[in-house]
Motif scaffolding. Structure first.
Motif, mmCIF file in Angstrom:
data_model
loop_
_atom_site.group_PDB
_atom_site.id
_atom_site.type_symbol
_atom_site.label_atom_id
_atom_site.label_comp_id
_atom_site.label_asym_id
_atom_site.label_seq_id
_atom_site.Cartn_x
_atom_site.Cartn_y
_atom_site.Cartn_z
ATOM 1 N N ILE A 82 -8.270 -2.941 -1.864
ATOM 2 C CA ILE A 82 -7.866 -1.850 -2.767
ATOM 3 C C ILE A 82 -8.770 -1.695 -3.985
ATOM 4 O O ILE A 82 -8.574 -0.773 -4.782
ATOM 5 N N ASP A 138 -11.719 -0.592 -4.557
ATOM 6 C CA ASP A 138 -12.477 0.645 -4.739
ATOM 7 C C ASP A 138 -11.576 1.864 -4.909
ATOM 8 O O ASP A 138 -11.884 2.751 -5.716
ATOM 9 N N ILE A 139 -10.473 1.906 -4.164
ATOM 10 C CA ILE A 139 -9.586 3.070 -4.260
ATOM 11 C C ILE A 139 -8.628 2.963 -5.445
ATOM 12 O O ILE A 139 -8.153 3.978 -5.956
ATOM 13 N N LEU A 140 -8.336 1.740 -5.891
ATOM 14 C CA LEU A 140 -7.464 1.529 -7.053
ATOM 15 C C LEU A 140 -8.127 0.523 -8.004
ATOM 16 O O LEU A 140 -7.709 -0.633 -8.104
ATOM 17 N N LYS A 193 1.047 4.231 -3.064
ATOM 18 C CA LYS A 193 0.826 5.659 -2.840
ATOM 19 C C LYS A 193 1.704 6.523 -3.733
ATOM 20 O O LYS A 193 1.340 7.652 -4.071
ATOM 21 N N LYS A 211 0.825 -1.208 0.000
ATOM 22 C CA LYS A 211 0.000 0.000 0.000
ATOM 23 C C LYS A 211 0.859 1.258 0.000
ATOM 24 O O LYS A 211 0.497 2.264 -0.615
#
Length: 365
Positions: A70, A72-74, A45, A41
C-alpha cells in the motif's frame, strides 16, 4: 487539524487482540479493525485513516508485506508494526525502505502504544501541512508565471507600435531630430523588447513539454547566423559540422541555447576589432552531440566565471546592454534536456562555450 479525531486502522488475525485494542483506545481515537490484509484494503477504500497498525505474523500476508503493497497508493498514513517475534531482519529492512514508522513488541504496553500513536499523528499532521504549503506555493508560482507571460506579450504590442511610429517619422521629411532623440528612443525600446523576449523564452522553457525531432545542425547554425549577422556585419562566421549520425533532440530548447550564446558572442566583440570571429562547430556521435561556440571578443573575467549562469548576473568589465538572464535561460534549458555546459574564457582574448546534449535517437532505437 487539532480538532480532528485520530483515525486508526488496526489489523490482526486474532480477534481478541482487536477487541482488546478497541477497549483500550476507543475513547481516545476513532478505531477501525480488520482480521486480514484483504479486509484492511476494503476498509481503506472507504475510510481516510491517519495511522495504520498491523501485526507482523498473519497468514497469507505479513504486516511488512501489507505495508509494502500500500505504500505507493496510500503514502500518507503513518505505519506502525506490531510483532511478538524477533523478526530483526524484516523489521530493519522495512524501516530502511520507509515501509513503517516504528515497531512495537507484543504484548503491547498501553502507554507506550498511546505515545507512539500521538507521535505518529504529529508526523502525519506536519507532512500534511507541508504538502498543503507546497501545493499552495506551486499554485502561486504558476499564477505568477502566467501573469508575467501574459503581461510580457501585452507589452510587446505597444513597443512595436512605438518602433513603427519612429520609422514613420524617419520617412516624413518634415520631421527633424538634430539631437538624435529618435535613435535613443529606438535603442531603449529595442533593449526593453529584448528583455521581454527573454522572459517569454524562460516561461516557454519551463512550461512546454519536451518534443524530440531530427535536427540538422548545418541548417540550425545557418538559421542562427542569419538571425544575428546583421547586428555586426564585420564578424566572420565559421561553421563546421560533423554529423555522420542522425541526431534527435528538442529543437525549441536547442535553438534557445544557441541563440543566446551566439547573441552574446556577437554582442561582446572588442570595439574596433579588425578581424572579429565567431566559430560554430558540432560533432554528432551515436549517444551525444558536442557543440562549441568560440569567439575572439572581450572575454570574461576569471572571477566572474562561477556566476555567469546566475539570474540577473552581469559582468562589470563591459558596458554592453544586456538583461542578465540569457545564460541563466541557457542553463535551465540544458537542465531540461539533460545537457551540460562548460566555459573557458581569457579576458581580452575571447570565450569558448562547450555543450553536450544527449542524442535521443539512441534511446528510440
Amino acid at each position: 487539524m487539532k480538532n480532528t479525531r485520530i483515525r486508526i486502522l488496526y489489523i490482526d488475525d486474532e480477534i481478541h487482540n482487536l477487541n482488546a485494542f478497541k477497549a483500550s483506545f476507543r475513547r481516545n481515537y476513532e478505531i477501525y479493525t480488520a482480521l486480514s490484509a484483504q479486509e484492511a484494503k476494503q476498509v481503506l477504500k472507504g475510510v481516510d485513516v491517519h495511522i495504520i497498525i498491523a501485526d507482523q505474523k498473519m497468514p497469507v500476508t505479513t504486516g511488512v508485506e501489507f505495508f509494502y503493497d500500500i505504500k505507493d497508493i496510500l503514502p500518507d498514513p503513518i505505519r506502525i508494526l506490531l510483532t511478538g517475534y524477533t523478526d530483526v531482519e524484516d523489521i530493519i529492512d522495512a524501516i530502511n525502505k520507509g515501509h513503517i514508522y516504528s515497531y512495537i513488541k507484543k504484548p503491547w504496553d498501553e502507554h507506550e502504544l498511546h505515545r507512539s500513536i500521538n507521535n505518529a499523528y504529529e508526523i502525519y499532521s506536519a507532512r500534511k501541512q507541508l504538502k498543503e504549503k507546497v501545493l499552495e506555493l506551486e499554485k502561486t508560482n504558476d499564477e505568477l508565471n502566467r501573469f508575467i507571460y501574459s503581461t510580457s506579450h501585452d507589452l510587446r504590442s505597444p513597443l512595436m507600435s512605438v518602433l513603427g511610429i519612429i520609422n514613420l517619422s524617419r520617412l516624413d521629411q518634415t520631421v527633424t531630430d538634430p539631437m538624435g532623440y529618435m535613435d535613443m528612443i529606438e535603442s531603449c525600446v529595442v533593449k526593453l523588447d529584448g528583455f521581454i523576449q527573454k522572459i517569454i523564452e524562460y516561461y516557454r522553457n519551463s512550461r512546454l513539454d519536451l518534443e524530440y525531432e531530427k535536427i540538422d545542425f548545418n541548417n540550425l547554425f545557418n538559421d542562427c547566423v542569419d538571425t544575428f549577422k546583421h547586428q555586426n556585419t564585420a564578424i566572420e562566421f565559421k561553421v563546421n559540422v560533423e554529423q555522420p549520425f542522425d541526431f534527435k533532440g528538442d529543437t525549441f530548447r536547442i535553438s534557445v541555447i544557441l541563440n543566446n550564446l551566439i547573441s552574446n558572442a556577437v554582442k561582446y566583440q572588442k570595439p574596433g576589432a579588425t578581424n572579429p570571429q565567431v566559430n560554430l562547430s558540432a560533432k554528432v556521435e551515436p549517444h551525444k552531440a558536442t557543440i562549441k561556440i568560440v569567439d575572439n571578443g572581450i572575454g570574461i573575467l576569471s572571477e566572474h566565471l562561477n556566476n555567469i549562469f546566475k539570474m540577473f548576473f552581469r559582468s562589470k568589465n563591459n558596458n554592453k546592454p544586456g538583461s542578465g538572464i540569457g545564460l541563466y535561460i541557457v542553463k535551465e534549458a540544458l537542465t531540461k534536456i539533460n545537457g551540460t555546459i562548460s566555459v573557458d574564457s581569457q579576458y581580452g582574448e575571447g570565450t569558448q562555450f562547450e555543450i553536450t546534449i544527449p542524442n535521443r535517437n539512441e534511446f528510440d532505437t
